[in-house]
Design an enzyme around this catalytic site. Structure first.
Site, PDB file in Angstrom:
ATOM      1  N   ALA A 121      -8.820   2.594   5.359  1.00 56.73           N
ATOM      2  CA  ALA A 121      -9.889   2.691   4.367  1.00 56.73           C
ATOM      3  C   ALA A 121     -10.458   4.096   4.488  1.00 56.73           C
ATOM      4  CB  ALA A 121     -10.962   1.640   4.632  1.00 56.73           C
ATOM      5  N   HIS A 177       0.825  -1.209   0.000  1.00 55.67           N
ATOM      6  CA  HIS A 177       0.000   0.000   0.000  1.00 55.67           C
ATOM      7  C   HIS A 177       0.862   1.263   0.000  1.00 55.67           C
ATOM      8  CE1 HIS A 177      -4.169  -1.391   0.431  1.00 55.67           C
ATOM      9  NE2 HIS A 177      -3.536  -2.518   0.708  1.00 55.67           N
ATOM     10  N   PRO A 178       0.393   2.281  -0.704  1.00 53.07           N
ATOM     11  CA  PRO A 178       1.136   3.549  -0.744  1.00 53.07           C
ATOM     12  C   PRO A 178       0.884   4.369   0.509  1.00 53.07           C
ATOM     13  CG  PRO A 178      -0.894   3.786  -1.961  1.00 53.07           C
ATOM     14  CD  PRO A 178      -0.823   2.325  -1.530  1.00 53.07           C
TER      15      PRO A 178
END
Length: 175
Positions: free
Chosen positions: A129, A74-75
């Site tokens: 999220a 994930h970035p």
């Protein structure tokens, strides 16, 4: 009210087509889709929630090292990849939806400081999220989660990744 289904239905796809369509649900981790298909898909997995449940079970059953690989894929939020246009299309939409493309210079600097502190503490990027959130809530989450233990934060990151996957699948429902 009929259940909302994915189109085409995942249970009707061969492995290559399934992975082609759903291999990007978990950031740079098509193995989650591959193993999900390998478990056998039926009508229950033709809905976003059904497929999300199956895929999250695959990730939950993975080794801690494999989970860390997914987290590390994930970035950073509001990070260098976003600034240089190197995010996946899903990540770009998600970060823009939370207003991360509209940060002031001061906010960007805070994001960079928090990203660096978080990675130094845990050895992987902060994952959240961000759908339905904004940059203020995300910055507050950084402050809270920097106080977690390593195990607690790994579990939290996996929970957040599964939420991201569910949102991504829900965005692909048939009209």
């Amino acid at each position: 009210m009929p259940a909302t289904t994915l189109d085409p239905r995942p249970s009707t796809l061969d492995r290559d087509d399934f992975v082609s369509r759903y291999g990007d649900i978990y950031e740079h981790s098509p193995w989650v889709a591959e193993l999900s298909w390998d478990t056998g898909l039926g009508p229950a997995q033709d809905t976003p929630d059904g497929l999300a449940d199956t895929m999250s079970e695959i990730l939950a059953a993975a080794s801690a090292e494999r989970q860390l690989e997914v987290i590390r894929a994930h970035p950073d939020l509001a990070g260098k990849a976003a600034a240089s246009g190197e995010l996946t299309a899903d990540s770009t939409r998600e970060q823009a939806g939370a207003g991360l493309d509209q940060c002031s210079q001061e906010e960007l600097e805070r994001f960079h400081r928090y990203n660096d502190a978080y990675k130094a503490r845990f050895g992987f990027p902060f994952v959240m999220a961000v759908k339905g959130s904004d940059r203020y809530k995300i910055l507050a989450a950084f402050e809270t989660r920097l106080n977690h233990s390593l195990d607690e934060e790994r579990r939290t990151a996996i929970e957040q990744i599964n939420r991201i996957a569910r949102f991504r699948l829900q965005s692909r429902i048939a009209p």
